[in-house]
Design an enzyme around this catalytic site. Sequence first.
Site, short mmCIF file in Angstrom:
data_model
loop_
_atom_site.label_atom_id
_atom_site.label_comp_id
_atom_site.label_asym_id
_atom_site.label_seq_id
_atom_site.Cartn_x
_atom_site.Cartn_y
_atom_site.Cartn_z
N ARG A 107 45.24 42.51 41.29
CA ARG A 107 45.08 41.19 41.92
C ARG A 107 46.18 40.28 41.40
O ARG A 107 46.35 40.16 40.19
CB ARG A 107 43.72 40.56 41.62
N HIS A 134 43.85 40.50 51.58
CA HIS A 134 42.68 40.76 50.72
C HIS A 134 41.87 41.91 51.36
O HIS A 134 40.76 41.71 51.87
CB HIS A 134 41.84 39.48 50.61
N GLN A 137 38.08 42.96 50.60
CA GLN A 137 37.13 41.99 51.18
C GLN A 137 36.82 42.35 52.64
O GLN A 137 35.70 42.15 53.13
CB GLN A 137 37.74 40.58 51.09
N ASP A 230 37.24 29.80 54.58
CA ASP A 230 37.65 30.06 53.19
C ASP A 230 38.10 28.72 52.61
O ASP A 230 38.26 27.74 53.36
CB ASP A 230 38.80 31.09 53.22
N1 NVA Z 1 42.13 32.35 49.81
C1 NVA Z 1 41.39 32.49 48.58
C2 NVA Z 1 40.52 33.70 48.62
C3 NVA Z 1 39.65 33.88 47.40
C4 NVA Z 1 38.79 35.11 47.47
C5 NVA Z 1 42.37 32.52 47.41
O1 NVA Z 1 43.38 33.22 47.50
O2 NVA Z 1 42.13 31.81 46.42
N1 CP Z 2 35.82 36.92 47.36
C1 CP Z 2 36.47 37.17 46.20
O1 CP Z 2 37.47 37.88 46.15
O2 CP Z 2 35.90 36.60 45.12
P1 CP Z 2 36.50 36.60 43.63
O3 CP Z 2 37.72 35.73 43.66
O4 CP Z 2 35.39 36.02 42.79
O5 CP Z 2 36.84 38.00 43.25
#
Ligand code: NVA
Ligand code: CP
Length: 333
Positions: A107, A134, A137, A230
């Site tokens: 990540r 992602h 997800q 989101d």
């Molecule tokens: N768009 C958000 C998704 C988090 C799961 C981020 O990248 O912070």
């Molecule tokens: N939805 C998601 O990826 O959550 P986290 O950022 O908590 O892993």
Amino acid sequence: MESLIGCNFLTLKDFTTEQIQYFIDLSVDLKEKKKKGIAHEYCKGKNVALIFEKTSTRTRCSFEVAAHDLGMGSTYLDPSGSQIGKKESIADTARVLGRMYEGIEYRGFAQDIVEELAKYAGVPVWNGLTNEYHPTQMIADLLTIQERFGTLKGLKFVYMGDARYNMGNSLMIACAKMGMHFTACTSAKYFPNEELVAECKEYAKESGGTITLTEDVLEGTRNADVLYTDVWVSMGEPDEVWAERIADLTPYQVNMKALKNAKETAIFMHCLPAFHDIKTKIGKEVYEKYGLTEMEVTDEVFESPQSVVFDEAENRMHSIKAVMLATLGGYSL
Ligand code: NVA
Ligand code: CP
């Protein structure tokens, strides 16, 4: 279907409709086994490395629990606890971890980084979120939708908010691959980039889906089966963008008016974490600065019976387990 063993999992662009459906079906199978208490340690003796250059609750916990349930060991490398990028290049890190682990989750920031990792690791690499995509997800989200409607094909899926980032991009790809009708309902500034839209239109042509971009909330949400949003500001983005995002995206908040305009059977989804009240540090700061008590989704929608966000969160674990198992091998449907 072409075997998934040994494959990287970097974006759903790399998979066929059939392979994506396999990830979902395997998730269903593993979820059932977990609920029934049937052991499924199909990867006993293996180990996985979990690299997080950004924070996480769901993704990290899902990988750790799923690895444990599959009989594997896991090592969590937190944003400050490794040499990655600071003292050691991605290519070197990949070659080191590839000697010790059977799979690597990453990540972080640019998609290029996870691609570089995959190029050198010699073992499957799973994208646990980048700025652009992602994909783990997506399997959880498709599973959640399939659980509710029994099917994916033909459903109207509406994404509201920042559709140019990881979630908007990935959901558009996922819907296009699975024959769904994807609508990005947001200000034109936040539409996904043209190149990706064109690519997804090609996928949709094959699958029977469609891609629509609209700024009109009433038209966009009409007859929707799924309303999805989101956060307006993603991890790694500077605080300075808040004011602009609030001004631009408030008209695209998922509220009761939008939900009522969707089908009666519509569901609300969110990858989480969500700003639906001021019970968080950032939520409070935004309230103090801009006077908002809720952002991308109202508390009323978030807490409504149509909200499936916690099923979706649980499904992260079952689907991440399926992604690891399908690519590591040891069991298949
Ligand atoms: N768009 C958000 C998704 C988090 C799961 C981020 O990248 O912070
Ligand atoms: N939805 C998601 O990826 O959550 P986290 O950022 O908590 O892993």
